[in-house]
Scaffold this active site. Sequence first.
Site, PDB file in Angstrom:
ATOM      1  N   ARG A   1      13.975  -2.706   7.857  1.00  0.00           N
ATOM      2  CA  ARG A   1      13.225  -2.073   9.179  1.00  0.00           C
ATOM      3  C   ARG A   1      12.946  -3.255   9.968  1.00  0.00           C
ATOM      4  O   ARG A   1      13.103  -4.280   9.427  1.00  0.00           O
ATOM      5  CB  ARG A   1      11.588  -1.922   9.223  1.00  0.00           C
TER       6      ARG A   1
ATOM      7  N   ARG B   1       2.515  -8.511  13.983  1.00  0.00           N
ATOM      8  CA  ARG B   1       1.459  -8.061  12.500  1.00  0.00           C
ATOM      9  C   ARG B   1       0.684  -7.843  12.229  1.00  0.00           C
ATOM     10  O   ARG B   1       0.032  -7.712  11.742  1.00  0.00           O
ATOM     11  CB  ARG B   1       2.414  -7.103  11.554  1.00  0.00           C
TER      12      ARG B   1
ATOM     13  N   LYS C   1       0.982  -1.099  -0.109  1.00  0.00           N
ATOM     14  CA  LYS C   1      -0.092   0.320  -0.145  1.00  0.00           C
ATOM     15  C   LYS C   1       0.952   0.911   0.025  1.00  0.00           C
ATOM     16  O   LYS C   1       0.470   2.788  -0.692  1.00  0.00           O
ATOM     17  CB  LYS C   1      -0.782  -0.256   1.291  1.00  0.00           C
TER      18      LYS C   1
ATOM     19  N   ARG D   1      12.355  -6.884   1.893  1.00  0.00           N
ATOM     20  CA  ARG D   1      12.055  -5.250   2.138  1.00  0.00           C
ATOM     21  C   ARG D   1      13.229  -3.831   2.506  1.00  0.00           C
ATOM     22  O   ARG D   1      14.074  -4.980   3.726  1.00  0.00           O
ATOM     23  CB  ARG D   1      10.807  -4.882   2.292  1.00  0.00           C
TER      24      ARG D   1
ATOM     25  N   ARG E   1      -6.464   2.615  11.510  1.00  0.00           N
ATOM     26  CA  ARG E   1      -5.646   1.388  11.490  1.00  0.00           C
ATOM     27  C   ARG E   1      -6.908   0.551  12.346  1.00  0.00           C
ATOM     28  O   ARG E   1      -6.166  -0.619  13.190  1.00  0.00           O
ATOM     29  CB  ARG E   1      -4.530   1.546  11.594  1.00  0.00           C
TER      30      ARG E   1
HETATM   31  P1  AMP Z   1       3.703   1.290   9.177  1.00  0.00           P
HETATM   32  O1  AMP Z   1       5.108   2.022   8.357  1.00  0.00           O
HETATM   33  O2  AMP Z   1       2.384   1.028   8.446  1.00  0.00           O
HETATM   34  O3  AMP Z   1       3.566  -0.855   8.825  1.00  0.00           O
HETATM   35  O4  AMP Z   1       3.250   1.201  10.189  1.00  0.00           O
HETATM   36  C1  AMP Z   1       4.196   0.660  11.364  1.00  0.00           C
HETATM   37  C2  AMP Z   1       4.055   0.236  12.519  1.00  0.00           C
HETATM   38  O5  AMP Z   1       4.388   2.192  13.518  1.00  0.00           O
HETATM   39  C3  AMP Z   1       3.146  -0.213  13.227  1.00  0.00           C
HETATM   40  O6  AMP Z   1       3.042  -1.105  13.287  1.00  0.00           O
HETATM   41  C4  AMP Z   1       2.323   0.348  13.852  1.00  0.00           C
HETATM   42  O7  AMP Z   1       2.742   0.214  15.394  1.00  0.00           O
HETATM   43  C5  AMP Z   1       2.554   1.693  13.979  1.00  0.00           C
HETATM   44  N1  AMP Z   1       1.382   2.724  13.095  1.00  0.00           N
HETATM   45  C6  AMP Z   1       1.301   2.859  12.132  1.00  0.00           C
HETATM   46  N2  AMP Z   1       0.296   4.081  11.920  1.00  0.00           N
HETATM   47  C7  AMP Z   1      -0.587   3.241  12.701  1.00  0.00           C
HETATM   48  C8  AMP Z   1      -1.798   3.802  13.237  1.00  0.00           C
HETATM   49  N3  AMP Z   1      -2.495   3.843  12.428  1.00  0.00           N
HETATM   50  N4  AMP Z   1      -2.393   3.380  14.434  1.00  0.00           N
HETATM   51  C9  AMP Z   1      -1.541   2.637  15.550  1.00  0.00           C
HETATM   52  N5  AMP Z   1       0.460   2.472  14.753  1.00  0.00           N
HETATM   53  C10 AMP Z   1       0.269   2.931  13.528  1.00  0.00           C
END
Ligand code: AMP
Length: 212
Positions: free
Chosen positions: A156, A167, A13, A123, A88
Amino acid sequence: MKLILLGAPGAGKGTQAEVISDALKIPQISTGNILREAVKNGTDFGLKAKEAMDAGKLVSDEIVIGILKDRIAESDCENGYILDGFPRTVPQAEALSAMGISIDKVLEVYVSDEKIESRLSGRRVCESCGASYHIEFKPSKVDGVCDKCDGKTIIRKDDSPEVVKDRLKTYHDQTAPLKDYYGKLGKLETVIGQDEVADTTKLVLKAVGVNG
Ligand code: AMP
């Protein structure tokens, strides 16, 4: 146009949000990138968020809703934006609606868990600007170096296989219910993530009304 990109971690995404952002000239707002930046800078909410992020859990609704509210108040958001990684949880979606924000479309990029587990192991992300690459499907031009800002690309911490499993579980338990939430509002469209990024991009651009 105000769009939400929904999808399991690693479904692509972020990559697709970038493409739409370029095509429609509206900013991509990635709460994950904002949070990683906060962790890097050691800010107050960065410190609070770090533990949850490292464990593959969600950061509290209160923190991310605050972050999002501040970000969309910035002037570049006047003509719309793409939310990448927000909402989320259902309470986050309800908070958006309570802010009076009307979302035009929610685009889900669907990829099976099996494929995601194998994808995330390849990744790489830029530690400076957050751009995302894949060693096989979307390599940077120079290995280890970001195409956009010359920053260093790294794995990461939360892309390790054990954290990826957590996750995915978090996604299915807490984020997937949003499909129902937006489906009932008639806003959800699902695109099946293809093996080739460019093929997914074609479907995504069509879904948001961009031809070519
Ligand atoms: P992402 O890069 O979108 O995979 O986000 C990495 C991490 O940031 C996630 O695994 C969550 O721990 C945190 N995170 C990002 N966006 C949110 C959200 N909208 N609500 C809660 N945690 C978030």
